[in-house]
Design a protein around this motif. Structure first.
Motif, PDB file in Angstrom:
ATOM      1  N   GLN A  58       0.827  -1.214   0.000  1.00 63.22           N
ATOM      2  CA  GLN A  58       0.000   0.000   0.000  1.00 63.22           C
ATOM      3  C   GLN A  58       0.860   1.262   0.000  1.00 63.22           C
ATOM      4  O   GLN A  58       0.595   2.214  -0.748  1.00 63.22           O
ATOM      5  N   LEU A  59       1.900   1.260   0.826  1.00 62.51           N
ATOM      6  CA  LEU A  59       2.784   2.426   0.896  1.00 62.51           C
ATOM      7  C   LEU A  59       3.516   2.642  -0.422  1.00 62.51           C
ATOM      8  O   LEU A  59       3.657   3.779  -0.882  1.00 62.51           O
ATOM      9  N   GLU A  60       3.991   1.549  -1.019  1.00 67.16           N
ATOM     10  CA  GLU A  60       4.688   1.665  -2.299  1.00 67.16           C
ATOM     11  C   GLU A  60       3.774   2.262  -3.367  1.00 67.16           C
ATOM     12  O   GLU A  60       4.180   3.134  -4.146  1.00 67.16           O
ATOM     13  N   ARG A  61       2.542   1.793  -3.408  1.00 65.82           N
ATOM     14  CA  ARG A  61       1.585   2.310  -4.394  1.00 65.82           C
ATOM     15  C   ARG A  61       1.300   3.792  -4.170  1.00 65.82           C
ATOM     16  O   ARG A  61       1.187   4.565  -5.121  1.00 65.82           O
ATOM     17  N   LEU A  62       1.189   4.199  -2.895  1.00 63.79           N
ATOM     18  CA  LEU A  62       0.923   5.602  -2.591  1.00 63.79           C
ATOM     19  C   LEU A  62       2.116   6.484  -2.936  1.00 63.79           C
ATOM     20  O   LEU A  62       1.958   7.601  -3.444  1.00 63.79           O
ATOM     21  N   PHE A  63       3.318   5.989  -2.669  1.00 67.31           N
ATOM     22  CA  PHE A  63       4.523   6.724  -3.053  1.00 67.31           C
ATOM     23  C   PHE A  63       4.553   6.933  -4.572  1.00 67.31           C
ATOM     24  O   PHE A  63       4.809   8.047  -5.054  1.00 67.31           O
ATOM     25  N   GLU A  64       4.312   5.859  -5.307  1.00 64.08           N
ATOM     26  CA  GLU A  64       4.354   5.951  -6.771  1.00 64.08           C
ATOM     27  C   GLU A  64       3.251   6.867  -7.294  1.00 64.08           C
ATOM     28  O   GLU A  64       3.459   7.638  -8.237  1.00 64.08           O
TER      29      GLU A  64
END
Length: 282
Positions: free
Chosen positions: A172-178
């Motif tokens: 989830q964090l990776e997707r939000l960062f991207e």
């Protein structure tokens, strides 16, 4: 008189529609010339007339929107990498160390401040940054459970909790960062506003972030800057000279700008001072 509002970083500026010849997308194809003015970014032909182009973001904000975006992107990449490295180190300790360990999330507290205090006029980006909180706090809670399980030598539970973090919180964090990085990049589509003093020939080009809207103004809509500049803060003389007043919008103000005085030679300022101060308002 009709005005057009433009976005420049966190500011909104207004130009009289009669001061505008044309707006066009900025494709980073200007001819650069040696100069000492950091806001001058090059020359662009307007109807075969070489016209100097200045970055209004640098003039008003002391930093271009492109530079500001690059700084935010760097921060996002840094936190994304730091978070992953922090978790990888913790995971290694949880899987390979039999010694008692404690939570080491103190180094990530600045990350909380970063996304909670993040300021932007981009509503989509603001929403994305706010969404970082839930998976991040969930990750910290699950890490505490994993550390507790590790200290109780419940390595099966440790493994299960680490898998949960990787397939849920981290993803989830990776997707939000991207998503945040993509929104910053895609949202920046600057344009050049070619201004005029005579309605026919170009004066200067101004680099702005985007067009906002059109408004009609009356004399009483313009709030002078005299009282503001008397209370003790300084404005760059050139910037102060081109600002004609504040216009009340729904939730904030727009700065009315007279493009005819931008980078006017000093020797012309006195001879045109009366006309410049009036700027067709009164």
């Amino acid at each position: 008189m009709e005005l057009i509002n433009f976005k420049v970083g966190c500011k909104t500026i207004s130009l009289k529609i009669l001061d505008i010849l044309l707006t066009e997308r900025f494709d980073n194809n200007l001819t650069t010339l040696p100069n000492n003015n950091k806001s001058f970014i090059g020359v662009k032909d307007y109807m075969d007339i070489p016209t100097p182009v200045f970055d209004l973001g640098i003039i008003l904000n002391n930093i271009s929107t492109e530079q500001s975006n690059a700084h935010v992107l760097k921060q996002l990449r840094t936190w994304q990498e730091k978070l992953l490295n922090w978790f990888n180190t913790l995971q290694s300790n949880l899987l390979n160390s039999s010694a008692s360990i404690s939570s080491n999330d103190a180094e990530l507290q600045d990350f909380v401040l970063f996304y909670k205090e993040f300021n932007t006029d981009n509503e989509d980006l603001k929403l994305t940054m706010s969404r970082l909180n839930e998976p991040f706090q969930s990750l910290l809670e699950t890490v505490k459970e994993a550390i507790s399980a590790h200290n109780q030598s419940d390595y099966k539970q440790v493994s299960a909790l680490l898998k949960k973090i990787k397939r849920s919180n981290l993803i989830q964090l990776e997707r939000l960062f991207e998503s945040a990085k993509e929104q910053i990049t895609l949202d920046y589509k600057p344009i050049i506003v070619f201004t005029t003093k005579d309605g026919l020939n170009p004066h200067v080009g101004l680099l702005v972030d985007k067009v906002e809207d059109n408004i009609d103004y009356k004399k009483e809509d313009i709030k002078p800057l005299d009282k503001l500049t008397e209370v003790g803060f300084d404005l760059d003389p050139q910037t102060k000279n081109m600002m004609r007043g504040l216009i009340k919008l729904s939730q904030k103000h727009s700065v009315l700008i007279d493009p005819s005085v931008i980078f006017k030679p000093t020797q012309l300022e006195e001879s045109e001072s009366e006309e410049t101060q009036a700027y067709g308002l009164f």
